[in-house]
Design a protein around this motif. Structure first.
Motif, mmCIF file in Angstrom:
data_model
loop_
_atom_site.group_PDB
_atom_site.id
_atom_site.type_symbol
_atom_site.label_atom_id
_atom_site.label_comp_id
_atom_site.label_asym_id
_atom_site.label_seq_id
_atom_site.Cartn_x
_atom_site.Cartn_y
_atom_site.Cartn_z
ATOM 1 N N HIS A 8 -0.686 1.076 2.191
ATOM 2 C CA HIS A 8 -1.015 1.127 0.772
ATOM 3 C C HIS A 8 -2.069 0.071 0.488
ATOM 4 N N ASP A 10 -2.463 -2.008 -2.119
ATOM 5 C CA ASP A 10 -2.170 -3.137 -2.995
ATOM 6 C C ASP A 10 -1.857 -4.376 -2.163
ATOM 7 N N CYS A 11 -1.411 -5.449 -2.822
ATOM 8 C CA CYS A 11 -1.203 -6.719 -2.144
ATOM 9 C C CYS A 11 -0.171 -6.588 -1.019
ATOM 10 N N HIS A 32 -1.710 6.761 0.533
ATOM 11 C CA HIS A 32 -0.688 6.777 -0.513
ATOM 12 C C HIS A 32 0.261 7.930 -0.205
ATOM 13 N N ASP A 131 4.312 -8.244 -4.935
ATOM 14 C CA ASP A 131 5.184 -7.099 -5.209
ATOM 15 C C ASP A 131 6.459 -7.525 -5.934
ATOM 16 N N THR A 159 -3.912 -10.835 -5.238
ATOM 17 C CA THR A 159 -3.413 -9.698 -6.008
ATOM 18 C C THR A 159 -4.443 -9.213 -7.021
ATOM 19 N N GLU A 163 -6.934 -5.737 -7.107
ATOM 20 C CA GLU A 163 -6.997 -4.836 -8.262
ATOM 21 C C GLU A 163 -8.441 -4.547 -8.623
ATOM 22 N N ARG A 166 -10.207 -2.091 -6.062
ATOM 23 C CA ARG A 166 -9.754 -0.710 -6.185
ATOM 24 C C ARG A 166 -9.998 0.081 -4.897
ATOM 25 N N LYS A 172 -11.565 -4.024 1.647
ATOM 26 C CA LYS A 172 -10.143 -4.235 1.913
ATOM 27 C C LYS A 172 -9.874 -4.351 3.411
ATOM 28 N N PRO A 228 -5.497 -3.491 -14.825
ATOM 29 C CA PRO A 228 -4.497 -2.996 -13.873
ATOM 30 C C PRO A 228 -3.336 -2.292 -14.562
ATOM 31 N N SER A 258 1.340 4.107 -14.195
ATOM 32 C CA SER A 258 2.365 3.171 -13.750
ATOM 33 C C SER A 258 3.386 3.025 -14.862
#
Length: 318
Positions: A8, A10-11, A32, A131, A159, A163, A166, A172, A228, A258
């Motif tokens: 994934h 995210d962080c 995802h 998280d 974190t 964001e 993206r 990343k 975010p 979300s």
């Protein structure tokens, strides 16, 4: 052995990917739940080892994902999301190495089970903080090995910076390699710049939220908040006083959202796994933090039924 790591973006996903990368090397692909099956088919190629991190099993594709993973010489699945009934059992039956536990972050689970360099406990702590998985025995033990003030600074930079990045997957991937070498997020210029921009955007969006917030009986939501979604869902819940807050971003024909709740009266993961497919979508996550996608054309009906469902469920808890 050629390795492909699917994580994934995210962080928690990026830090767990860094831990796996420090052990196996290989290529990193960000995915995802809904896209995992297609990404395995497109990017795994002739890999002998596949590692899947922080990607929950989607209700519609988990059986096919399990079958696909069984075809590799070695497949490792590490995650902390609730799973469809029978999902983990099928993975293990097909020979996949499964490390799954609700409560810890995926980064913690990766650190505990993959035997990376000891100093990468700091990277795993970033993932746990990002998280909100900070109530485990492991977290409290390893927190004592580092300076808490610097640790939370670095986790915040990471974190928020992620964001802002993206879908910039190349950046990343660069971060995964840097974190695998235990480089500080605050020393990575492009990440710091992204974090600063995102922090400012988030504050502006928070201040503007009251004029954009739509408040129903038991949910409150904002569309295209410009910040975010997870944080804006929390602010929607807090500012409205409703049990559930949502932040929604419209991406072409899809509404991506979300959801957050801190009341404990509703299991968002269970509710979304049941409700979203009825609107040609999909959803899931954790009990108090989850996500969903539904076609924009079905969004109004989805939100109305979600509001009714939360009202009904939460009224039983009073």
């Amino acid at each position: 052995m050629e390795t492909v790591i699917f994580a994934h973006g995210d962080c928690d996903g990026v830090t767990s990917a860094a831990i796996a990368y420090s052990v196996f090397g290989g290529r990193v692909v960000f995915s995802h739940p809904v896209g995992l099956l297609g990404d395995l088919e497109e990017f795994a190629g002739q890999a002998e080892r596949v590692v899947v991190l922080d990607i929950s099993l989607d209700e519609r594709t988990w059986r096919a994902v399990a079958e696909k993973l069984s075809a590799f010489r070695e497949a490792i699945y590490i995650d902390h999301h609730p799973t469809p009934e029978g999902g983990l059992e099928l993975l293990e039956k097909l020979g996949v190495k499964v490390f799954h536990e609700q409560g810890p972050s995926t980064a913690e689970l990766a650190f505990r089970n993959l035997n990376p360099p000891h100093e990468l406990s700091r990277v795993a702590l970033y993932g746990a903080i990002g998280d909100y998985a900070v109530r485990t025995e492991w977290f409290n033990t390893y927190l004592g090995f580092w300076d808490i003030r610097a640790l939370y600074l670095e986790a915040g930079v990471l974190t928020l910076g992620l964001e802002g990045l993206r879908r910039d997957h190349d950046r990343k991937r660069e971060l995964v390699a840097e974190l695998a070498g235990n480089r500080l997020p605050s020393s990575i210029d492009f990440l710091v710049a992204s974090a600063i921009r995102e922090a400012r955007n988030l504050e502006e969006a928070r201040r503007a939220l009251p004029s954009k917030l739509v408040v129903l009986k038991s949910i409150a939501y904002v569309v295209n908040p410009g910040a975010p979604l997870g944080a804006m869902a929390t602010f929607s819940h807090v500012q409205s006083g409703r049990p559930v807050g949502l932040a929604i971003e419209v991406k072409r024909d899809w509404a991506v959202m979300s959801l957050r709740s801190a009341t404990g009266c509703v299991d968002l993961n269970a509710l979304l796994r049941e409700l979203a497919p009825r609107y040609e979508g999909h959803g899931g996550g954790h009990r108090e933090a989850a996500g969903a996608r539904v076609p924009v054309a079905r969004l109004e009906g989805f939100l109305a039924e979600l509001d009714e469902a939360v009202s009904r469920i939460c009224s039983k808890q009073r």
